[in-house]
Design a protein around this motif. Structure first.
Motif, mmCIF file in Angstrom:
data_model
loop_
_atom_site.group_PDB
_atom_site.id
_atom_site.type_symbol
_atom_site.label_atom_id
_atom_site.label_comp_id
_atom_site.label_asym_id
_atom_site.label_seq_id
_atom_site.Cartn_x
_atom_site.Cartn_y
_atom_site.Cartn_z
ATOM 1 N N LEU A 1 -55.481 -70.561 1.347
ATOM 2 C CA LEU A 1 -54.518 -69.618 0.791
ATOM 3 C C LEU A 1 -53.973 -70.113 -0.547
ATOM 4 N N VAL A 2 -53.653 -71.378 -0.653
ATOM 5 C CA VAL A 2 -53.156 -71.949 -1.899
ATOM 6 C C VAL A 2 -54.238 -71.860 -2.978
ATOM 7 N N ALA A 3 -55.494 -72.124 -2.621
ATOM 8 C CA ALA A 3 -56.590 -72.042 -3.585
ATOM 9 C C ALA A 3 -56.775 -70.608 -4.076
ATOM 10 N N ILE A 4 -56.714 -69.648 -3.188
ATOM 11 C CA ILE A 4 -56.872 -68.242 -3.571
ATOM 12 C C ILE A 4 -55.743 -67.802 -4.494
ATOM 13 N N ILE A 5 -54.529 -68.170 -4.153
ATOM 14 C CA ILE A 5 -53.383 -67.803 -4.996
ATOM 15 C C ILE A 5 -53.494 -68.473 -6.359
ATOM 16 N N SER A 6 -53.882 -69.746 -6.387
ATOM 17 C CA SER A 6 -54.024 -70.465 -7.660
ATOM 18 C C SER A 6 -55.097 -69.829 -8.530
ATOM 19 N N MET A 7 -56.231 -69.486 -7.958
ATOM 20 C CA MET A 7 -57.307 -68.865 -8.725
ATOM 21 C C MET A 7 -56.896 -67.484 -9.222
ATOM 22 N N THR A 8 -56.141 -66.755 -8.430
ATOM 23 C CA THR A 8 -55.667 -65.440 -8.853
ATOM 24 C C THR A 8 -54.721 -65.569 -10.040
ATOM 25 N N VAL A 9 -53.799 -66.499 -9.955
ATOM 26 C CA VAL A 9 -52.855 -66.716 -11.057
ATOM 27 C C VAL A 9 -53.599 -67.166 -12.315
ATOM 28 N N LEU A 10 -54.559 -68.064 -12.165
ATOM 29 C CA LEU A 10 -55.341 -68.537 -13.303
ATOM 30 C C LEU A 10 -56.140 -67.402 -13.938
ATOM 31 N N SER A 11 -56.810 -66.605 -13.116
ATOM 32 C CA SER A 11 -57.617 -65.513 -13.671
ATOM 33 C C SER A 11 -56.745 -64.464 -14.354
ATOM 34 N N MET A 12 -55.587 -64.164 -13.798
ATOM 35 C CA MET A 12 -54.677 -63.201 -14.434
ATOM 36 C C MET A 12 -54.182 -63.755 -15.771
ATOM 37 N N THR A 13 -53.874 -65.043 -15.827
ATOM 38 C CA THR A 13 -53.426 -65.669 -17.067
ATOM 39 C C THR A 13 -54.519 -65.599 -18.130
ATOM 40 N N LEU A 14 -55.756 -65.880 -17.733
ATOM 41 C CA LEU A 14 -56.862 -65.815 -18.683
ATOM 42 C C LEU A 14 -57.116 -64.386 -19.158
ATOM 43 N N MET A 15 -57.005 -63.413 -18.273
ATOM 44 C CA MET A 15 -57.202 -62.015 -18.675
ATOM 45 C C MET A 15 -56.121 -61.565 -19.652
#
Length: 86
Positions: free
Chosen positions: A16-30
């Motif tokens: 769950l922490v990995a999924i949330i971290s990747m989501t936040v990272l991808s949104m930041t990059l977008m």
């Protein structure tokens, strides 16, 4: 309530922490990519307006303005002749 009941499955918590971290990272990059694209478009439009102003006041010729708008020269610069090797 003991500690083991709160974190029974550590693996699912890490997932769950990995999924949330990747989501936040991808949104930041977008958002960063969108911001860069908008900034580039704004700067291009500002440059076009400046070229049009220079053209209107007669500082540059229409041919020069066209070359600047295109962003590259009409013809390639010629290379100097290469000396014959001995």
């Amino acid at each position: 309530m003991d500690q083991s009941s709160v974190f029974q499955d550590t693996e699912s918590l890490l997932t769950l922490v990995a999924i949330i971290s990747m989501t936040v990272l991808s949104m930041t990059l977008m958002i960063g990519g969108l911001w860069a694209a908008l900034r580039s478009k704004r700067m291009t439009e500002e440059t076009r307006r400046e070229i049009a102003a220079y053209l209107a006041e007669g500082t540059i010729t229409p041919e020069d303005a066209e070359t600047l708008m295109r962003g590259r020269p009409k013809t390639r610069p010629t290379r100097p002749a290469q000396p014959a090797s001995a």
